[in-house]
Scaffold this motif. Structure first.
Motif, PDB file in Angstrom:
ATOM      1  N   ARG A  21       0.791  -1.210   0.054  1.00  0.00           N
ATOM      2  CA  ARG A  21      -0.045   0.161   0.035  1.00  0.00           C
ATOM      3  C   ARG A  21       0.910   1.218   0.040  1.00  0.00           C
ATOM      4  NH1 ARG A  21      -3.192  -0.537   5.544  1.00  0.00           N
ATOM      5  NH2 ARG A  21      -2.921  -2.674   4.946  1.00  0.00           N
ATOM      6  N   MET A  37      -9.889   4.832  10.033  1.00  0.00           N
ATOM      7  CA  MET A  37     -10.884   4.707   8.998  1.00  0.00           C
ATOM      8  C   MET A  37     -10.421   5.415   7.679  1.00  0.00           C
ATOM      9  SD  MET A  37     -13.445   2.732   8.985  1.00  0.00           S
ATOM     10  CE  MET A  37     -13.874   2.258   7.381  1.00  0.00           C
ATOM     11  N   LEU A  40      -7.128   4.001   6.166  1.00  0.00           N
ATOM     12  CA  LEU A  40      -7.050   2.800   5.836  1.00  0.00           C
ATOM     13  C   LEU A  40      -7.833   2.471   4.488  1.00  0.00           C
ATOM     14  CD1 LEU A  40      -6.572  -0.560   6.395  1.00  0.00           C
ATOM     15  CD2 LEU A  40      -8.781  -0.357   7.633  1.00  0.00           C
ATOM     16  N   PHE A  41      -8.800   3.442   4.391  1.00  0.00           N
ATOM     17  CA  PHE A  41      -9.795   3.070   3.232  1.00  0.00           C
ATOM     18  C   PHE A  41     -10.033   4.174   2.158  1.00  0.00           C
ATOM     19  CE2 PHE A  41     -12.188  -0.013   5.666  1.00  0.00           C
ATOM     20  CZ  PHE A  41     -12.156  -0.979   4.724  1.00  0.00           C
ATOM     21  N   THR A  42      -9.095   5.353   2.308  1.00  0.00           N
ATOM     22  CA  THR A  42      -8.971   6.444   1.219  1.00  0.00           C
ATOM     23  C   THR A  42      -7.583   6.504   0.661  1.00  0.00           C
ATOM     24  OG1 THR A  42      -8.676   8.248   2.786  1.00  0.00           O
ATOM     25  CG2 THR A  42     -10.925   7.818   1.905  1.00  0.00           C
ATOM     26  N   ARG A  43      -7.180   6.781  -0.490  1.00  0.00           N
ATOM     27  CA  ARG A  43      -6.096   6.865  -1.205  1.00  0.00           C
ATOM     28  C   ARG A  43      -5.866   8.399  -1.959  1.00  0.00           C
ATOM     29  NH1 ARG A  43      -5.553   3.268   1.611  1.00  0.00           N
ATOM     30  NH2 ARG A  43      -4.640   1.099   1.384  1.00  0.00           N
TER      31      ARG A  43
ATOM     32  N   LEU B 252     -10.598   9.061  -2.550  1.00  0.00           N
ATOM     33  CA  LEU B 252     -11.702   7.826  -2.747  1.00  0.00           C
ATOM     34  C   LEU B 252     -11.015   6.572  -2.017  1.00  0.00           C
ATOM     35  CD1 LEU B 252     -12.870   8.522  -6.150  1.00  0.00           C
ATOM     36  CD2 LEU B 252     -13.836   9.433  -4.061  1.00  0.00           C
ATOM     37  N   PRO B 253     -11.892   5.617  -1.690  1.00  0.00           N
ATOM     38  CA  PRO B 253     -11.437   4.445  -1.624  1.00  0.00           C
ATOM     39  C   PRO B 253     -11.196   3.525  -2.708  1.00  0.00           C
ATOM     40  CG  PRO B 253     -13.901   4.465  -1.049  1.00  0.00           C
ATOM     41  CD  PRO B 253     -13.279   5.880  -1.496  1.00  0.00           C
ATOM     42  N   PHE B 344     -12.165  -0.742  -2.615  1.00  0.00           N
ATOM     43  CA  PHE B 344     -11.611  -1.528  -1.632  1.00  0.00           C
ATOM     44  C   PHE B 344     -12.654  -2.654  -1.103  1.00  0.00           C
ATOM     45  CE2 PHE B 344      -8.400   1.706  -0.200  1.00  0.00           C
ATOM     46  CZ  PHE B 344      -7.552   1.275  -0.946  1.00  0.00           C
ATOM     47  N   PHE B 400     -18.185   2.417   3.431  1.00  0.00           N
ATOM     48  CA  PHE B 400     -16.891   2.008   3.956  1.00  0.00           C
ATOM     49  C   PHE B 400     -16.806   2.301   5.554  1.00  0.00           C
ATOM     50  CE2 PHE B 400     -16.231   2.037  -0.395  1.00  0.00           C
ATOM     51  CZ  PHE B 400     -15.646   0.816  -0.671  1.00  0.00           C
ATOM     52  N   GLU B 401     -17.241   3.723   5.484  1.00  0.00           N
ATOM     53  CA  GLU B 401     -17.148   4.134   7.131  1.00  0.00           C
ATOM     54  C   GLU B 401     -18.297   3.616   7.867  1.00  0.00           C
ATOM     55  OE1 GLU B 401     -16.946   7.941   5.375  1.00  0.00           O
ATOM     56  OE2 GLU B 401     -18.431   8.655   6.717  1.00  0.00           O
ATOM     57  N   ASN B 416      -8.275  -3.812   4.872  1.00  0.00           N
ATOM     58  CA  ASN B 416      -8.558  -4.414   6.265  1.00  0.00           C
ATOM     59  C   ASN B 416      -8.393  -5.796   6.384  1.00  0.00           C
ATOM     60  OD1 ASN B 416     -10.556  -4.584   4.518  1.00  0.00           O
ATOM     61  ND2 ASN B 416     -12.026  -4.332   6.228  1.00  0.00           N
TER      62      ASN B 416
END
Lengths: 87, 418
Positions: A21, A37, A40-43, B252-253, B344, B400-401, B416
């Motif tokens: 990652r 959160m 972990l979940f956004t880029r 964005l995820p 994701f 996601f959240e 995760n």
């Protein structure tokens, strides 16, 4: 296929390495839930340069940070990381 | 716009086929549109078409940085199916599959939809259990799915290696007979022509370079052809969603990855269906021109390069040859790669963003082409009403959240889970 210069083993074929990652998406152990959160979940996912964590899985198994352009695949830097480099 | 028909062809035969007109206009951008769709791929053009057709909107533009259908619409394996386990996904794709069945009539453009069957092979007892579960889930929602025995598979697709010594022995399969393939370019061109005839401005060579803000709200776009104001703006650029959303300051995820496909020289008909498997990641079908089309895994590392890694090509082909040994002497003539939005949880995102007036349709991973009509329909509903359609409500950006991910087979990067 890219050639990646492992800080420990020298230039090796990309298929020895596995992408994990980006460096900015490593969650700190004491991060608040909302921050964890987001991390972990956004880029950023830029159409340009980003700093990525790769692992020389089929070589020395060490982690490293690769600075790479995501359109040209040009690698401008590879640096070894240890626990001290992580947030 | 004159209708395409056998009669118009016949009439054309008597005047040297001089009646052909450009299928869509090449308009200059106006200063303001009610709705701007960013991205002139299948999804964006379908969205514009349904905005005009179903919601009666007049002042719509589609902005495309290159030429329409030049991104992932032209870089996929053209497979259309709805055989997903998760209800949210198979309901969305099934809605689309029903639209595919009438799409050529709807658009007055032959999209060459060919429902030749989507065959998913099982290689073990565990695979067959998973396939049975998936088939049951589909049938509970009224979608066709049939479990096939080994003998039925051997009769249906005789060139599969059914021997016990095969690298991937075949125990049986799940088939969705209504699945198949379609002509990818025709989908973009058909939607473009139909949308244009309803007054949609399709503006090519017009790249969005920034968003015009009024406080939080997004009120227009900066483009390579000047500033354009808009009531609502829909991002529809899967592959480049991260880049375009980044222009508005959103993270964005999604991670963009390369997905490759390749095709062999044309041969006589040898494979009747679209072959996939429960355990491997390999898609094989025969195009109408006779070439065998292979698809496989994404490259599994971020890239916007639109060119892939030979390692992944070799994997896909090795799997294909193990399943259908008769393919081994064919020569590969072309390979191509698209940039896919890997979300994701492996599912798309269609809905609102945190910024007023700005909407997002992306994160299609490697499953966008089949969804084109359903994606356009639900996104048009979302853009026209400001609220999601029942079919795309589960695919909101904030899932996601909320912990409400839709993880079909764990097919996204799922950070995760490691």
């Amino acid at each position: 296929m890219m050639q990646i210069s492992c800080p420990h083993c020298g230039p090796r074929a990309q298929n020895e390495f596995v992408y994990e990652r980006t460096i900015d998406s490593v969650v700190a152990l004491d991060a608040a839930p909302e921050e964890a959160m987001k991390t972990l979940f956004t880029r950023n996912n830029p159409r340009g340069v980003d700093e990525e964590i790769w692992r020389h899985t089929y070589g020395c198994r060490a982690w490293m940070v690769i600075t790479r352009h995501r359109v040209t695949n040009e690698i401008s830097a590879v640096r070894a990381v240890g626990p001290e480099a992580l947030p | 716009m004159s209708r395409y028909s056998a009669l118009s062809l016949l009439r054309g035969a008597f005047n040297g086929q001089k009646h052909w007109q450009p299928a869509w206009r090449d308009p200059e951008p106006k200063a303001h549109y009610d709705i701007i769709v960013i991205g002139g791929g299948g999804h964006g053009l379908a969205t514009a078409y349904y905005l005009a057709k179903v919601h009666g909107l007049k002042n719509i533009a589609v902005l495309e940085k290159g030429w329409i259908g030049g991104g992932n619409t032209g870089r996929n394996t053209t497979i259309v199916r709805s055989n997903y386990r998760q209800a949210e996904l198979h309901n969305l794709f099934e809605f689309g599959l029903k639209m595919w069945e009438h799409l050529s009539d709807e658009l007055n453009y032959n999209v060459m939809f060919s429902p030749r069957g989507s065959l998913t092979l099982g290689h073990s007892d565990a695979d067959m259990t998973m396939l049975a579960q998936r088939g049951d889930a589909m049938r509970c929602d009224g979608i066709d799915a049939e479990l096939m025995t080994q003998d039925q598979v051997a009769k249906f697709e005789p060139l599969l290696d059914m021997s016990r010594s095969a690298r991937f022995p075949i125990e049986g399969a799940l088939i969705q007979r209504r699945g198949g393939t379609a002509r990818h370019d025709a989908v973009a061109w058909g939607y473009a022509r139909a949308a244009d005839s309803l007054g949609v401005d399709i503006i090519q060579k017009c790249e969005v370079t920034g968003f015009v803000r009024d406080g939080d709200a997004v009120v227009g776009v900066e483009t390579t052809r000047g500033r354009i104001g808009a009531g609502r703006i829909g991002i529809c650029v899967a592959g480049n969603s991260g880049h375009v959303a980044g222009l508005a300051g959103l993270k964005l995820p999604i991670e963009s990855q390369t997905l490759q496909a390749m095709v062999t020289e044309g041969v006589k008909p040898m494979l009747r269906s679209v072959i996939q498997t429960q355990s491997l990641h390999c898609y094989i079908s025969q195009s109408d021109k006779g070439g065998i089309v292979f698809g496989g895994d994404p490259d599994n590392w971020p890239s916007y390069a639109q060119r892939g890694n030979p390692i992944i090509m070799e994997q896909a082909v090795a799997q294909g040859l193990a399943l259908v040994p008769a393919l081994s002497r064919l020569r590969m003539v072309r390979t191509w790669s698209g940039v896919t939005d890997m979300s994701f949880d492996g599912s798309p995102i269609i809905g609102e963003t945190p910024l007023p007036n700005l909407y997002l349709n992306g994160g299609w991973c490697y499953g966008g082409f089949k969804a084109t009509p359903a994606s356009g329909w639900t996104y048009a509903h979302t853009l026209a009403t400001g609220k999601p359609h029942a079919l795309n409500a589960p695919f909101s950006l904030d899932r996601f959240e909320r912990g409400a991910t839709i993880d079909e087979n764990g097919s996204g990067p799922m950070p995760n889970s490691r």
